[in-house]
Motif scaffolding. Structure first.
Motif, PDB file in Angstrom:
ATOM      1  N   LEU A  17       0.823  -1.201   0.000  1.00 35.62           N
ATOM      2  CA  LEU A  17       0.000   0.000   0.000  1.00 35.62           C
ATOM      3  C   LEU A  17       0.862   1.258   0.000  1.00 35.62           C
ATOM      4  CD1 LEU A  17      -2.643   1.494   0.128  1.00 35.62           C
ATOM      5  CD2 LEU A  17      -2.764   0.973   2.579  1.00 35.62           C
ATOM      6  N   ASP A  18       1.880   1.300   0.816  1.00 32.87           N
ATOM      7  CA  ASP A  18       2.752   2.466   0.900  1.00 32.87           C
ATOM      8  C   ASP A  18       3.389   2.780  -0.454  1.00 32.87           C
ATOM      9  OD1 ASP A  18       3.890   4.491   2.615  1.00 32.87           O
ATOM     10  OD2 ASP A  18       5.799   3.447   2.375  1.00 32.87           O
ATOM     11  N   ALA A  19       3.922   1.774  -1.110  1.00 34.48           N
ATOM     12  CA  ALA A  19       4.553   1.959  -2.419  1.00 34.48           C
ATOM     13  C   ALA A  19       3.531   2.369  -3.480  1.00 34.48           C
ATOM     14  CB  ALA A  19       5.276   0.690  -2.840  1.00 34.48           C
ATOM     15  N   ALA A  20       2.334   1.804  -3.414  1.00 39.22           N
ATOM     16  CA  ALA A  20       1.289   2.148  -4.384  1.00 39.22           C
ATOM     17  C   ALA A  20       0.866   3.604  -4.253  1.00 39.22           C
ATOM     18  CB  ALA A  20       0.086   1.227  -4.219  1.00 39.22           C
ATOM     19  N   LEU A  21       0.766   4.102  -3.023  1.00 37.55           N
ATOM     20  CA  LEU A  21       0.407   5.507  -2.831  1.00 37.55           C
ATOM     21  C   LEU A  21       1.419   6.417  -3.516  1.00 37.55           C
ATOM     22  CD1 LEU A  21      -0.750   5.505   0.887  1.00 37.55           C
ATOM     23  CD2 LEU A  21      -2.192   5.760  -1.136  1.00 37.55           C
ATOM     24  N   PRO A  28       1.617  10.440   1.046  1.00 41.52           N
ATOM     25  CA  PRO A  28       1.243   9.494   2.099  1.00 41.52           C
ATOM     26  C   PRO A  28       0.979  10.120   3.463  1.00 41.52           C
ATOM     27  CG  PRO A  28       3.096   8.649   0.844  1.00 41.52           C
ATOM     28  CD  PRO A  28       2.870  10.067   0.404  1.00 41.52           C
ATOM     29  N   GLN A  29       1.685  11.180   3.820  1.00 47.83           N
ATOM     30  CA  GLN A  29       1.505  11.783   5.134  1.00 47.83           C
ATOM     31  C   GLN A  29       0.212  12.573   5.244  1.00 47.83           C
ATOM     32  OE1 GLN A  29       3.485  11.011   7.677  1.00 47.83           O
ATOM     33  NE2 GLN A  29       4.552   9.689   6.254  1.00 47.83           N
ATOM     34  N   ALA A  30      -0.391  12.927   4.116  1.00 48.22           N
ATOM     35  CA  ALA A  30      -1.580  13.780   4.141  1.00 48.22           C
ATOM     36  C   ALA A  30      -2.833  13.041   3.674  1.00 48.22           C
ATOM     37  CB  ALA A  30      -1.337  15.005   3.265  1.00 48.22           C
ATOM     38  N   THR A  31      -2.842  11.720   3.820  1.00 47.31           N
ATOM     39  CA  THR A  31      -3.998  10.964   3.348  1.00 47.31           C
ATOM     40  C   THR A  31      -4.455   9.948   4.391  1.00 47.31           C
ATOM     41  OG1 THR A  31      -2.576   9.324   2.294  1.00 47.31           O
ATOM     42  CG2 THR A  31      -3.351  11.119   0.903  1.00 47.31           C
ATOM     43  N   ALA A  32      -5.706   9.567   4.264  1.00 49.88           N
ATOM     44  CA  ALA A  32      -6.263   8.442   5.015  1.00 49.88           C
ATOM     45  C   ALA A  32      -6.585   7.366   3.983  1.00 49.88           C
ATOM     46  CB  ALA A  32      -7.524   8.855   5.759  1.00 49.88           C
ATOM     47  N   THR A  33      -6.412   6.104   4.345  1.00 48.36           N
ATOM     48  CA  THR A  33      -6.612   5.030   3.379  1.00 48.36           C
ATOM     49  C   THR A  33      -7.520   3.935   3.921  1.00 48.36           C
ATOM     50  OG1 THR A  33      -4.591   3.965   4.165  1.00 48.36           O
ATOM     51  CG2 THR A  33      -4.386   5.357   2.222  1.00 48.36           C
ATOM     52  N   ALA A  34      -8.263   3.346   3.002  1.00 44.23           N
ATOM     53  CA  ALA A  34      -9.072   2.168   3.309  1.00 44.23           C
ATOM     54  C   ALA A  34      -8.844   1.165   2.189  1.00 44.23           C
ATOM     55  CB  ALA A  34     -10.544   2.522   3.406  1.00 44.23           C
ATOM     56  N   LEU A  35      -8.644  -0.075   2.550  1.00 45.09           N
ATOM     57  CA  LEU A  35      -8.429  -1.143   1.580  1.00 45.09           C
ATOM     58  C   LEU A  35      -9.553  -2.147   1.735  1.00 45.09           C
ATOM     59  CD1 LEU A  35      -6.539  -2.305  -0.590  1.00 45.09           C
ATOM     60  CD2 LEU A  35      -5.335  -3.512   1.243  1.00 45.09           C
ATOM     61  N   ASN A  36     -10.309  -2.327   0.665  1.00 46.87           N
ATOM     62  CA  ASN A  36     -11.469  -3.224   0.676  1.00 46.87           C
ATOM     63  C   ASN A  36     -12.411  -2.912   1.839  1.00 46.87           C
ATOM     64  OD1 ASN A  36     -10.489  -4.608  -1.623  1.00 46.87           O
ATOM     65  ND2 ASN A  36      -9.127  -5.783  -0.313  1.00 46.87           N
ATOM     66  N   ALA A  38     -11.728  -1.506   4.754  1.00 46.55           N
ATOM     67  CA  ALA A  38     -11.129  -1.497   6.096  1.00 46.55           C
ATOM     68  C   ALA A  38     -10.078  -0.392   6.184  1.00 46.55           C
ATOM     69  CB  ALA A  38     -10.486  -2.839   6.408  1.00 46.55           C
ATOM     70  N   PHE A  39     -10.178   0.455   7.222  1.00 50.39           N
ATOM     71  CA  PHE A  39      -9.213   1.524   7.444  1.00 50.39           C
ATOM     72  C   PHE A  39      -7.829   0.918   7.672  1.00 50.39           C
ATOM     73  CE2 PHE A  39      -6.825   4.027  10.596  1.00 50.39           C
ATOM     74  CZ  PHE A  39      -6.621   5.168   9.853  1.00 50.39           C
ATOM     75  N   ILE A  40      -6.811   1.505   7.020  1.00 56.28           N
ATOM     76  CA  ILE A  40      -5.429   1.056   7.196  1.00 56.28           C
ATOM     77  C   ILE A  40      -4.646   2.211   7.828  1.00 56.28           C
ATOM     78  CG2 ILE A  40      -3.343   0.188   6.086  1.00 56.28           C
ATOM     79  CD1 ILE A  40      -5.722  -1.721   5.831  1.00 56.28           C
ATOM     80  N   PRO A  41      -4.163   2.040   9.062  1.00 55.93           N
ATOM     81  CA  PRO A  41      -3.378   3.099   9.696  1.00 55.93           C
ATOM     82  C   PRO A  41      -2.083   3.382   8.927  1.00 55.93           C
ATOM     83  CG  PRO A  41      -3.946   1.376  11.277  1.00 55.93           C
ATOM     84  CD  PRO A  41      -4.323   0.879   9.924  1.00 55.93           C
ATOM     85  N   ALA A  46       3.221   0.058   4.986  1.00 53.18           N
ATOM     86  CA  ALA A  46       4.397  -0.594   4.392  1.00 53.18           C
ATOM     87  C   ALA A  46       4.287  -2.110   4.446  1.00 53.18           C
ATOM     88  CB  ALA A  46       5.671  -0.136   5.090  1.00 53.18           C
ATOM     89  N   GLU A  47       3.541  -2.645   5.409  1.00 51.83           N
ATOM     90  CA  GLU A  47       3.373  -4.093   5.546  1.00 51.83           C
ATOM     91  C   GLU A  47       2.073  -4.605   4.910  1.00 51.83           C
ATOM     92  OE1 GLU A  47       3.768  -2.239   8.637  1.00 51.83           O
ATOM     93  OE2 GLU A  47       5.904  -2.267   8.219  1.00 51.83           O
TER      94      GLU A  47
END
Length: 65
Positions: A17-21, A28-36, A38-41, A46-47
């Motif tokens: 996810l980190d690399a894709a962003l 990356p520091q200014a975004t919130a993410t959800a994958l499928n 689910a919120f991803i902190p 990176a993992e």
């Protein structure tokens, strides 16, 4: 691999996810993410491994008034 990013199909080479962003041009520091759905902190990005067909939502704060 093919992802759905903010409801649009996108192709990325990144496997996390980190690399894709970064590849997609998000700050990356200014975004919130959800994958499928689910919120991803931020510290777990990176993992977080991506799979073909995953749905990624990226939200950035908006300025205005």
């Amino acid at each position: 691999m093919k992802l759905i990013v903010n409801a649009s199909p996108r192709e990325v080479q990144a496997s996390t996810l980190d690399a894709a962003l970064g590849e997609l041009g998000f700050e990356p520091q200014a975004t919130a993410t959800a994958l499928n759905g689910a919120f991803i902190p931020r510290d777990a990005r990176a993992e977080t491994v991506l799979n073909d067909g995953d749905r990624l939502e990226v939200l950035a704060p908006m300025q205005g008034g």
